[in-house]
Design a protein around this motif. Sequence first.
Motif, PDB file in Angstrom:
ATOM      1  N   LEU A  69      36.129  23.318  -6.500  1.00  0.00           N
ATOM      2  CA  LEU A  69      35.036  23.646  -5.785  1.00  0.00           C
ATOM      3  C   LEU A  69      34.386  24.707  -6.634  1.00  0.00           C
ATOM      4  O   LEU A  69      35.301  25.676  -7.167  1.00  0.00           O
ATOM      5  CB  LEU A  69      35.495  24.291  -4.349  1.00  0.00           C
ATOM      6  CG  LEU A  69      35.679  23.342  -3.207  1.00  0.00           C
ATOM      7  CD1 LEU A  69      36.156  24.204  -2.048  1.00  0.00           C
ATOM      8  CD2 LEU A  69      34.487  22.390  -2.817  1.00  0.00           C
ATOM      9  N   ASN A  70      33.262  24.547  -6.792  1.00  0.00           N
ATOM     10  CA  ASN A  70      32.411  25.371  -7.867  1.00  0.00           C
ATOM     11  C   ASN A  70      31.089  26.065  -7.143  1.00  0.00           C
ATOM     12  O   ASN A  70      30.712  25.458  -6.167  1.00  0.00           O
ATOM     13  CB  ASN A  70      31.809  24.722  -8.906  1.00  0.00           C
ATOM     14  CG  ASN A  70      30.951  25.278 -10.159  1.00  0.00           C
ATOM     15  OD1 ASN A  70      31.932  25.940 -10.917  1.00  0.00           O
ATOM     16  ND2 ASN A  70      30.013  25.535 -10.207  1.00  0.00           N
ATOM     17  N   ALA A  71      30.689  27.269  -7.568  1.00  0.00           N
ATOM     18  CA  ALA A  71      29.601  27.997  -6.703  1.00  0.00           C
ATOM     19  C   ALA A  71      28.972  28.690  -7.875  1.00  0.00           C
ATOM     20  O   ALA A  71      29.385  28.932  -8.980  1.00  0.00           O
ATOM     21  CB  ALA A  71      30.378  28.764  -5.775  1.00  0.00           C
ATOM     22  N   GLY A  72      27.586  28.720  -7.317  1.00  0.00           N
ATOM     23  CA  GLY A  72      26.663  29.586  -8.339  1.00  0.00           C
ATOM     24  C   GLY A  72      25.543  29.799  -7.438  1.00  0.00           C
ATOM     25  O   GLY A  72      25.155  28.994  -6.404  1.00  0.00           O
ATOM     26  N   PRO A 131      35.575  30.852 -16.563  1.00  0.00           N
ATOM     27  CA  PRO A 131      35.621  29.862 -17.368  1.00  0.00           C
ATOM     28  C   PRO A 131      36.044  28.540 -16.668  1.00  0.00           C
ATOM     29  O   PRO A 131      36.986  28.730 -15.927  1.00  0.00           O
ATOM     30  CB  PRO A 131      36.810  30.396 -18.490  1.00  0.00           C
ATOM     31  CG  PRO A 131      37.151  31.592 -17.729  1.00  0.00           C
ATOM     32  CD  PRO A 131      36.411  32.072 -16.779  1.00  0.00           C
ATOM     33  N   GLY A 132      35.663  27.375 -17.119  1.00  0.00           N
ATOM     34  CA  GLY A 132      35.899  26.040 -16.518  1.00  0.00           C
ATOM     35  C   GLY A 132      35.361  26.037 -15.201  1.00  0.00           C
ATOM     36  O   GLY A 132      35.016  27.195 -14.751  1.00  0.00           O
ATOM     37  N   ILE A 133      35.277  24.753 -14.667  1.00  0.00           N
ATOM     38  CA  ILE A 133      34.512  24.495 -13.492  1.00  0.00           C
ATOM     39  C   ILE A 133      35.385  24.879 -12.631  1.00  0.00           C
ATOM     40  O   ILE A 133      36.708  24.855 -12.386  1.00  0.00           O
ATOM     41  CB  ILE A 133      34.437  23.023 -13.228  1.00  0.00           C
ATOM     42  CG1 ILE A 133      33.346  22.513 -14.270  1.00  0.00           C
ATOM     43  CG2 ILE A 133      33.991  22.528 -11.888  1.00  0.00           C
ATOM     44  CD1 ILE A 133      32.830  21.026 -14.271  1.00  0.00           C
ATOM     45  N   GLY A 134      34.718  25.712 -11.303  1.00  0.00           N
ATOM     46  CA  GLY A 134      35.498  26.134 -10.126  1.00  0.00           C
ATOM     47  C   GLY A 134      36.022  27.574 -10.168  1.00  0.00           C
ATOM     48  O   GLY A 134      35.682  28.220 -11.625  1.00  0.00           O
ATOM     49  N   GLY A 135      36.714  28.164  -9.376  1.00  0.00           N
ATOM     50  CA  GLY A 135      37.220  29.307  -9.421  1.00  0.00           C
ATOM     51  C   GLY A 135      36.467  30.499  -8.809  1.00  0.00           C
ATOM     52  O   GLY A 135      36.850  31.734  -8.979  1.00  0.00           O
ATOM     53  N   GLU A 136      35.248  30.248  -8.535  1.00  0.00           N
ATOM     54  CA  GLU A 136      34.369  31.265  -7.937  1.00  0.00           C
ATOM     55  C   GLU A 136      34.887  31.874  -6.539  1.00  0.00           C
ATOM     56  O   GLU A 136      34.853  33.088  -6.196  1.00  0.00           O
ATOM     57  CB  GLU A 136      33.060  30.877  -7.855  1.00  0.00           C
ATOM     58  CG  GLU A 136      32.222  30.791  -9.091  1.00  0.00           C
ATOM     59  CD  GLU A 136      32.525  29.501  -9.835  1.00  0.00           C
ATOM     60  OE1 GLU A 136      33.252  28.526  -9.254  1.00  0.00           O
ATOM     61  OE2 GLU A 136      31.566  29.052 -10.929  1.00  0.00           O
ATOM     62  N   TYR A 137      35.403  31.060  -5.868  1.00  0.00           N
ATOM     63  CA  TYR A 137      35.908  31.724  -4.623  1.00  0.00           C
ATOM     64  C   TYR A 137      36.932  32.715  -4.771  1.00  0.00           C
ATOM     65  O   TYR A 137      37.376  33.596  -4.139  1.00  0.00           O
ATOM     66  CB  TYR A 137      36.689  30.398  -3.830  1.00  0.00           C
ATOM     67  CG  TYR A 137      35.353  29.765  -2.677  1.00  0.00           C
ATOM     68  CD1 TYR A 137      34.634  30.807  -1.961  1.00  0.00           C
ATOM     69  CD2 TYR A 137      35.555  28.559  -2.686  1.00  0.00           C
ATOM     70  CE1 TYR A 137      33.828  29.854  -1.172  1.00  0.00           C
ATOM     71  CE2 TYR A 137      34.517  27.927  -1.587  1.00  0.00           C
ATOM     72  CZ  TYR A 137      33.829  28.631  -0.952  1.00  0.00           C
ATOM     73  OH  TYR A 137      32.959  28.058  -0.084  1.00  0.00           O
ATOM     74  N   HIS A 169      25.156  25.534 -17.034  1.00  0.00           N
ATOM     75  CA  HIS A 169      25.894  26.036 -15.764  1.00  0.00           C
ATOM     76  C   HIS A 169      26.510  24.837 -15.358  1.00  0.00           C
ATOM     77  O   HIS A 169      26.254  23.459 -15.421  1.00  0.00           O
ATOM     78  CB  HIS A 169      24.853  26.404 -14.846  1.00  0.00           C
ATOM     79  CG  HIS A 169      24.246  27.837 -15.225  1.00  0.00           C
ATOM     80  ND1 HIS A 169      23.363  28.403 -14.792  1.00  0.00           N
ATOM     81  CD2 HIS A 169      24.624  28.619 -16.368  1.00  0.00           C
ATOM     82  CE1 HIS A 169      22.884  29.716 -15.199  1.00  0.00           C
ATOM     83  NE2 HIS A 169      23.951  29.733 -16.199  1.00  0.00           N
ATOM     84  N   HIS A 170      27.712  24.948 -14.704  1.00  0.00           N
ATOM     85  CA  HIS A 170      28.508  24.086 -14.184  1.00  0.00           C
ATOM     86  C   HIS A 170      27.855  23.299 -13.108  1.00  0.00           C
ATOM     87  O   HIS A 170      28.270  22.049 -13.060  1.00  0.00           O
ATOM     88  CB  HIS A 170      29.956  24.655 -13.585  1.00  0.00           C
ATOM     89  CG  HIS A 170      30.641  25.322 -14.395  1.00  0.00           C
ATOM     90  ND1 HIS A 170      31.378  26.628 -14.220  1.00  0.00           N
ATOM     91  CD2 HIS A 170      31.072  25.111 -15.808  1.00  0.00           C
ATOM     92  CE1 HIS A 170      32.019  27.063 -15.396  1.00  0.00           C
ATOM     93  NE2 HIS A 170      31.911  25.961 -16.260  1.00  0.00           N
ATOM     94  N   GLY A 171      26.978  23.884 -12.333  1.00  0.00           N
ATOM     95  CA  GLY A 171      26.218  23.185 -11.169  1.00  0.00           C
ATOM     96  C   GLY A 171      25.534  21.933 -11.770  1.00  0.00           C
ATOM     97  O   GLY A 171      25.813  20.865 -11.222  1.00  0.00           O
TER      98      GLY A 171
HETATM   99 MN   LIG Z   1      31.400  27.420 -12.431  1.00  0.00          MN
END
Ligand SMILES: [Mn+2]
Length: 476
Positions: free
Chosen positions: A152-155, A212-218, A175-177
């Motif tokens: 899960l990714n966020a921005g 860094p990398g997709i996801g991890g924002e939570y 951006h990952h989005g």
């Molecule tokens: Mn991201």
Amino acid sequence: MAKDLRSFLNEVVEHRPGDVKIVDSAVDPRFGITAWGAAYERRGEFPAFLFTNVEGGATSVVTNLAATWERMALALGTSVHELQTTTNMNEGRTAHPPVEVAREQAPVKEVVWTGDEARLDRLPIPTHNHADGGPYLTAAVGIMRDPLTEELNAGIYRHHVYDARSMGVWFFGSHHGGTIHRRYEQKMEGTPIGLAIGHHPGFLMGAVSRVPGIGGEYNAAGAFLGESVEVVRAEKLDILVPARAEIVIEGVIRPGEQREEGPFAEWPGLYVAGGPKPIIDVVAITMRRDAVFQDIQSAGQEHRLMGGLPRIASVQANVSKVVDELVGVNIPLHTRMHCYVSIKKTNDGEPTRAAFAALNTEPENLRMIVVVDDDIDVHDEKAVSWAVGTRFDAERDLQIIPRWNGPAGLLPTNWSYDDKGARQPRMSSACIIDATKPAPPIQYPDRAYVPQAAIEEVRPESTSDFTPGWELPAVR
Ligand SMILES: [Mn+2]
Ligand SMILES: Cc1cc2nc3c(=O)[nH]c(=O)nc-3n(C[C@H](O)[C@H](O)[C@H](O)COP(=O)(O)O)c2cc1C
């Protein structure tokens, strides 16, 4: 009590009385909300505003919540000084992975609109600046699942509201989005996206962190909040959305289709980045029974502070690797395009190395680095300007780096114009202003000051005002 938008509002009211203004007169969402921010900004004030009577909207609106260093420091549990000088905003904070809660425990599920009920025109979505193409969501955290890694990714992405059921989305270059969206597009599938509106500023800072990398924002948000983010299954999508958000809009990006988006005023205060963009179709809207719609004052100080703060932290981390002693970094909020770096200089090569480290942290938008000595406060514009006036000689201390910025950024300096007025993308340059004194052992002229002990002897209360007829004392 878990942290969310309203826990933060309560904290602000407790620690900073007067920082949240309630506006209960009728306000037009078209320019009416930004007008309050702009009117106070002219006076140099940046309170948060809570609008309880926005015309045509089902909910109240909060804006400017994260517009000052003081409120941001409060949100992140630190002091302004620490916020401005720590080299890593996440330093010493332990990771808190998100925890899933049942929908009964999720306030954002108190009201559920699906089918024809899920209409954007029921929400008080503001139009911000004079030539904006329409209302925009400016504080929505977009949550998507990467089809490749399932992360899960966020921005935060900007969303131009086209009509009651559809809106645009802009994913900036790297951006990952955008990467996630392209992966669904390659399969000719719609991209599910949940937009969480209204949460604690620590949650928003997690969402805009350059993880860094997709996801991890939570997890990053959990680190900023000092506790796990509570998440819950979306109504119609296979994603987890924040359970304590005020509002969640669920949508699907239409595969293989685009629509002209914009104009919209971005953080440089300019109309940039309009053009064809993906389209989101709304499939559900859920919210609290007394939801507050969160807005960010786009092209205002709030917009630049939220984008600038994570970059200041990254510049600090990178510059401190190449100089002996980094003292301070500031990306002044009125431009966000310059960067002031103060160092305790030990040799004359350090300012250039510090400047390149700063430029390389954000090559797309930073394009002038001013390096000053450790006696200059990088948060004092007059002090920086005094250093440039007295320690900088253009012939020797100005360095111009040609072809530095790619045309992808948000700056109009990345365009040139032909004789018919047509725009062509180009590379723009960057510069370094070395406003430091020569390194020791050179004795540079001393800066004058009145001794502090003498200043402390001054008793303003012992004075009286000069009045007409007052007699000058005779020579003693
Ligand atoms: Mn991201
Ligand atoms: C107020 C605000 C508005 C933003 N608007 C956008 C936007 O419209 N498009 C975009 O790509 N990034 C925007 N950003 C930056 C991204 O949210 C941020 O770089 C984030 O880390 C991107 O995450 P991602 O790489 O996982 O997609 C905005 C940031 C802030 C603070």
